[in-house]
Scaffold this motif. Structure first.
Motif, PDB file in Angstrom:
ATOM      1  N   PRO A 194       0.795  -1.230   0.000  1.00  0.00           N
ATOM      2  CA  PRO A 194       0.000   0.000   0.000  1.00  0.00           C
ATOM      3  C   PRO A 194       0.829   1.282   0.000  1.00  0.00           C
ATOM      4  O   PRO A 194       0.305   2.357  -0.277  1.00  0.00           O
ATOM      5  N   GLU A 195       2.118   1.191   0.341  1.00  0.00           N
ATOM      6  CA  GLU A 195       2.935   2.401   0.438  1.00  0.00           C
ATOM      7  C   GLU A 195       4.196   2.309  -0.408  1.00  0.00           C
ATOM      8  O   GLU A 195       5.291   2.651   0.045  1.00  0.00           O
ATOM      9  N   LEU A 196       4.048   1.843  -1.630  1.00  0.00           N
ATOM     10  CA  LEU A 196       5.120   1.910  -2.619  1.00  0.00           C
ATOM     11  C   LEU A 196       4.992   3.237  -3.355  1.00  0.00           C
ATOM     12  O   LEU A 196       3.944   3.537  -3.928  1.00  0.00           O
ATOM     13  N   TRP A 197       6.059   4.031  -3.335  1.00  0.00           N
ATOM     14  CA  TRP A 197       6.069   5.321  -4.027  1.00  0.00           C
ATOM     15  C   TRP A 197       7.088   5.268  -5.151  1.00  0.00           C
ATOM     16  O   TRP A 197       8.272   5.004  -4.929  1.00  0.00           O
ATOM     17  N   VAL A 198       6.630   5.516  -6.363  1.00  0.00           N
ATOM     18  CA  VAL A 198       7.483   5.504  -7.549  1.00  0.00           C
ATOM     19  C   VAL A 198       7.655   6.942  -8.022  1.00  0.00           C
ATOM     20  O   VAL A 198       6.677   7.605  -8.380  1.00  0.00           O
TER      21      VAL A 198
END
Length: 438
Positions: free
Chosen positions: A228-232
């Motif tokens: 839920p907290e993967l930032w690309v």
């Protein structure tokens, strides 16, 4: 104090204890040839014990383990920086060393930030692919019965992380590439990096990003990652502003498109359109974007950054000198970003290539050659960095991950537990296993 009087070349140094234990013997942090351990006078204690797996029954210091009464769960961030194909290979080796030496699953981090090559590796990681599987896949191993999230053989995925270069039909090398970025950089030049100042004037890239999307869709066919907290991180091609896709305040995007945008090097790859706007490589703003985690109230952030180094090279070759200057600038920015987090009370571990890594990677980070050598060297050099006393103490607090996520299971693939990610339907899976697929 370094004590070299150890059998078999074991290197040890003293690690301080807490003030509440002034009369107890100090811990001695040692780097063994093939494993990380802490040694006390009564024998070895592995890093698993320090994380709360009390095999000996003697180690249970809540200050170290975070498992004592009243202790809260440790909140960890993971940052994977930019670095092209060679940098991606270094990240794979580094993550495998991190998991193997600590027993921690990198995919379990509270926040994961990926930029450019780091966005590809983080997408695979969050999609359910363990680091050890990435290593084996890069080597060319084939696992009979293991399929991707779409049901196709996992061996069909490109073994260079999507580093396949083909002309994008319909793309034109428009010059200058972005009038909007030129305007923004002229009005506020101090708010743009040198890379952004040049990117607007350079022609647009014409290499297709389809191979990057295809690689991501092997593990996440559509939508966002199970994590839920993967930032690309990518950059708006008209303003130079960085955009961490996946964060609540950012535009909605499919993971495959976000990774393609984050990897879209200006003047090389064709810019990626998301929501009616064009995006390019997030490394244009920062090769790490470590400081995007400011204010996230994390206890520890582990950053692997392929484009900086603690061992700068001295070369006469113009290409190598240019690469060296780029690494120096990347390292300075990385250090400044780390200071921002530390001022807010977050511990930061910076893992960077050594001179041996740089030699293996070479000056051309987009080269497809020698990836496996880069991975193997990184596994060794990163393990050595993790063994340094100050770093080892921080890593001892990491929670333990599931065995099959951390190390390659024994036996043939047909006997493995399904290799699934945080949610069913992601990652590599064993055909015919008990795990369900969506």
């Amino acid at each position: 104090m370094i004590d070299w009087d150890q059998p078999h070349g074991v290197r040890c140094s003293e690690a301080s204890r807490s003030r509440s234990e002034p009369n107890r013997e100090p811990l001695r942090v040692c780097h063994l040839p093939q494993r990380l351990a802490l040694i006390r006078s009564d024998g070895p204690a592995t890093i698993r014990e320090l994380a709360g797996i009390r095999e000996s029954g003697r180690i249970g210091d809540p200050r170290i383990t975070g498992k004592g009464e009243g202790a809260k769960a440790m909140k960890v961030g993971l940052v994977l920086g930019a670095g092209g194909i060679q940098g991606g290979a270094w990240l794979v080796g580094g993550l495998d060393a991190l998991a193997g030496e600590t027993g921690w699953d990198p995919a379990s981090a509270e926040r994961i930030v990926g930029t450019s090559a780091g966005s590809m590796i983080s997408a695979l990681l969050c999609g359910g692919v363990p680091p050890w599987f990435m290593v084996a896949h890069s080597r060319g191993e084939r696992f009979d019965g293991v399929v991707d999230a779409t049901g196709r053989p996992a061996a069909d995925a490109d073994r260079s992380g999507g580093g396949v270069f083909a002309y994008d039909r319909g793309a034109l090398p428009i010059f200058p590439g972005s009038l909007g970025l030129i305007g923004h950089s002229l009005r506020q030049p101090l708010r743009h990096t040198p890379a952004a100042l040049m990117a607007g004037w350079a022609p647009r890239g014409v290499v297709s990003t389809d191979s990057l999307r295809k690689q991501v869709r092997h593990v996440v066919p559509a939508g966002w990652a199970p994590h839920p907290e993967l930032w690309v991180v990518a950059c708006d091609y008209a303003t130079g502003r960085r955009v961490p896709f996946g964060r609540a305040s950012s535009p909605t995007a499919d993971l495959a498109d976000a990774v393609a945008a984050s990897c879209a090097i200006p003047s090389f790859y064709r810019p990626v359109e998301i929501g009616g706007r064009l995006y390019v490589d997030g490394g244009m703003y920062s090769t790490s974007n470590l400081d995007v985690l400011r204010g996230e109230e994390l206890d520890l952030v582990i950053c692997l950054n392929p484009t900086s180094s603690l061992h700068p090279t001295r070369a006469w070759n113009p290409l190598e000198r240019l690469a060296g200057n780029f690494r120096d600038a990347s390292g300075r920015r990385l250090g400044n970003e780390a200071k921002k987090l530390r001022r807010l009370g977050t511990e930061v571990i910076l893992i960077q290539p050594t001179g041996e890594d740089l030699e293996a990677m070479g000056p051309n980070l987009m080269s497809r050659r020698s990836r496996d050598r880069v991975i193997e060297v990184a596994r060794r050099t990163v393990a050595a960095q993790l063994a340094e006393p100050g770093i080892a103490e921080l890593l001892a607090e990491l929670p333990q991950g599931e065995a099959e996520r951390v190390r390659r299971p024994d036996g043939p693939p047909s006997e493995w537990t399904a290799l699934v990610g945080p949610q069913n339907g992601s990652g590599a899976q064993v055909r015919g296993s008990s795990a369900s697929r969506s």
